[in-house]
Design a protein around this motif. Sequence first.
Motif, short mmCIF file in Angstrom:
data_model
loop_
_atom_site.label_atom_id
_atom_site.label_comp_id
_atom_site.label_asym_id
_atom_site.label_seq_id
_atom_site.Cartn_x
_atom_site.Cartn_y
_atom_site.Cartn_z
N LYS A 3 -28.54 38.94 13.44
CA LYS A 3 -29.41 39.63 12.49
C LYS A 3 -28.68 40.63 11.60
CE LYS A 3 -33.51 39.15 15.42
NZ LYS A 3 -34.64 39.85 16.10
N GLN A 4 -27.36 40.60 11.64
CA GLN A 4 -26.55 41.45 10.78
C GLN A 4 -26.03 40.63 9.60
OE1 GLN A 4 -25.97 44.87 11.29
NE2 GLN A 4 -27.54 44.58 12.87
N HIS A 5 -26.14 41.20 8.39
CA HIS A 5 -25.71 40.50 7.18
C HIS A 5 -24.28 40.89 6.81
CE1 HIS A 5 -29.70 38.83 6.00
NE2 HIS A 5 -30.12 39.82 6.78
N HIS A 6 -23.50 39.89 6.42
CA HIS A 6 -22.11 40.10 6.03
C HIS A 6 -21.85 39.37 4.72
CE1 HIS A 6 -21.32 41.39 10.24
NE2 HIS A 6 -22.19 40.43 10.52
N SER A 7 -21.03 39.93 3.86
CA SER A 7 -20.67 39.30 2.60
C SER A 7 -19.18 39.41 2.37
CB SER A 7 -21.41 39.95 1.42
OG SER A 7 -22.81 39.76 1.53
N VAL A 8 -18.62 38.37 1.76
CA VAL A 8 -17.20 38.35 1.43
C VAL A 8 -17.05 37.90 -0.01
CG1 VAL A 8 -14.93 37.42 1.99
CG2 VAL A 8 -16.60 37.79 3.81
N LEU A 9 -16.30 38.67 -0.81
CA LEU A 9 -15.99 38.27 -2.18
C LEU A 9 -14.74 37.40 -2.14
CD1 LEU A 9 -16.63 41.59 -4.13
CD2 LEU A 9 -18.10 39.57 -4.04
N VAL A 10 -14.88 36.15 -2.57
CA VAL A 10 -13.79 35.19 -2.43
C VAL A 10 -13.24 34.80 -3.81
CG1 VAL A 10 -14.71 34.28 -0.27
CG2 VAL A 10 -15.40 33.24 -2.45
N SER A 11 -12.10 34.15 -3.81
CA SER A 11 -11.50 33.65 -5.04
C SER A 11 -10.78 32.34 -4.75
CB SER A 11 -10.52 34.68 -5.63
OG SER A 11 -9.47 34.93 -4.72
N GLY A 12 -10.60 31.55 -5.80
CA GLY A 12 -9.92 30.27 -5.65
C GLY A 12 -9.61 29.68 -7.01
N ASN A 13 -8.90 28.56 -7.00
CA ASN A 13 -8.43 27.99 -8.26
C ASN A 13 -9.25 26.79 -8.73
OD1 ASN A 13 -7.65 26.01 -6.47
ND2 ASN A 13 -5.46 26.08 -6.97
N TYR A 14 -10.46 26.61 -8.12
CA TYR A 14 -11.26 25.45 -8.53
C TYR A 14 -12.74 25.79 -8.41
CZ TYR A 14 -12.72 20.48 -8.81
OH TYR A 14 -13.28 19.29 -9.18
N GLN A 15 -13.45 25.54 -9.50
CA GLN A 15 -14.90 25.73 -9.56
C GLN A 15 -15.48 24.50 -10.24
OE1 GLN A 15 -16.41 29.65 -10.76
NE2 GLN A 15 -17.70 28.61 -12.28
N VAL A 16 -16.55 23.92 -9.67
CA VAL A 16 -17.10 22.67 -10.21
C VAL A 16 -18.61 22.67 -10.03
CG1 VAL A 16 -16.75 21.42 -8.03
CG2 VAL A 16 -16.85 20.15 -10.18
N ASN A 17 -19.31 21.96 -10.92
CA ASN A 17 -20.77 21.97 -10.91
C ASN A 17 -21.37 20.78 -10.18
OD1 ASN A 17 -20.23 19.95 -12.73
ND2 ASN A 17 -21.62 20.69 -14.32
N ASN A 18 -20.63 20.18 -9.27
CA ASN A 18 -21.14 19.04 -8.51
C ASN A 18 -20.65 19.14 -7.07
OD1 ASN A 18 -20.49 16.01 -7.50
ND2 ASN A 18 -22.38 16.05 -8.70
N LEU A 51 -13.98 36.93 9.00
CA LEU A 51 -14.47 36.67 7.65
C LEU A 51 -13.52 37.23 6.58
CD1 LEU A 51 -18.33 37.31 7.93
CD2 LEU A 51 -17.11 35.13 7.98
N ASP A 52 -12.93 38.39 6.86
CA ASP A 52 -12.02 38.97 5.87
C ASP A 52 -10.77 38.13 5.65
OD1 ASP A 52 -13.71 41.04 5.35
OD2 ASP A 52 -12.69 42.50 6.63
N ASP A 53 -10.46 37.24 6.60
CA ASP A 53 -9.30 36.35 6.42
C ASP A 53 -9.49 35.42 5.24
OD1 ASP A 53 -8.17 37.52 8.64
OD2 ASP A 53 -8.64 35.87 10.01
N LEU A 54 -10.76 35.20 4.84
CA LEU A 54 -11.03 34.33 3.69
C LEU A 54 -10.42 34.87 2.41
CD1 LEU A 54 -14.79 33.48 4.42
CD2 LEU A 54 -12.84 31.93 4.66
N LEU A 55 -10.17 36.16 2.36
CA LEU A 55 -9.55 36.76 1.18
C LEU A 55 -8.16 36.21 0.91
CD1 LEU A 55 -10.61 40.48 1.80
CD2 LEU A 55 -11.71 38.82 0.29
N GLU A 56 -7.54 35.67 1.96
CA GLU A 56 -6.19 35.14 1.84
C GLU A 56 -6.17 33.63 1.63
OE1 GLU A 56 -3.79 37.33 1.69
OE2 GLU A 56 -5.26 38.91 2.09
N HIS A 57 -7.34 33.02 1.48
CA HIS A 57 -7.43 31.56 1.37
C HIS A 57 -7.94 31.15 -0.01
CE1 HIS A 57 -6.60 30.14 5.52
NE2 HIS A 57 -6.95 31.38 5.83
N ASN A 58 -7.67 29.88 -0.34
CA ASN A 58 -8.14 29.30 -1.59
C ASN A 58 -9.59 28.84 -1.39
OD1 ASN A 58 -7.82 28.50 -4.29
ND2 ASN A 58 -7.33 26.39 -3.71
N CYS A 59 -10.53 29.62 -1.90
CA CYS A 59 -11.95 29.36 -1.69
C CYS A 59 -12.54 28.71 -2.94
CB CYS A 59 -12.69 30.66 -1.36
SG CYS A 59 -12.13 31.40 0.21
#
Length: 305
Positions: free
Chosen positions: A207-222, A181-189
Amino acid sequence: METIAAIPVFVAVVEYGGFSPAARFLGISKSAVSKRITQLEQQLGVKLLHRTTRKLSLTEVGERYFEHALKATEAARDAEDAVAQLQGEPQGRLRINSPMSFGRLHMAPMIPEFLKRYPKISIDLVMDDKRLEMVSGGFDIAIRGGDLSDSSLIARRLGRIHSVLCAAPDYLERHGHPRQLDDLLEHNCLSFSYSNDVRAWHFVKDKQHHSVLVSGNYQVNNSEALQEAVLRGLGIARLPTFVAGPDIRAGRLKVLFPDYQMPVQDYNAVFIERQYMPAKVRAFLDFAIDYFGNGTPYWEEGIDV
């Protein structure tokens, strides 16, 4: 009688916040609404509304009149619903609100089949990814995901919304396949901007919860626009299966981290609690539950979620 006929117009003006939105809801002209309110005030001999170019508000007398006018309108609606229950065939106008992508992909094909079965019903479908108010929008039914925030609404469950993390094979060939999951930090999310957690992706495994703070160059409302960006190899995105299902089956999208589950929501047909459920509402609810299966939906057939 003219005073009685003006009551639903007055109530619509107050509930919708102006003459123009009330006119759209009632299906009449703005001038007709204004004329009816003016006539009502003249007949009552009082001023009910303060009008300015920017704002419309009730006078003190108007507030008192609105309380009784609203009860009268609700009583008339209950009377209509009671009569409709005795009619042999559901009929009347049904106003429905649906999220854009779900509406286009799944409500749009369903509604013609529904109208073939119930030709005396007419449907006004409004698709919008923002949550529109049921009362002020004049909706009989809304398609909603997640928990209800309004206790006055009733929900009939249609099924469950699963989301999966997806990428195109081309993107994975160029940028590598994330193994942890931490590899997502290196990807365009890429993100859906109306999500409650745009930059935080949540997962559950054993039953274990995991969260990843991601970043990317595109955000859209559809969601479909987001899917298109993923298909074209721009990056990785969280997509609902009702959008991504066919492309996953065809191999155009690959599901990442299939052993992790993303948060699951119910999707419901929501309606306002009423003493008598209109026959047209009951017919639509029953048809939709049967159409979508209230179990494994057709768009997830052949894929593992």
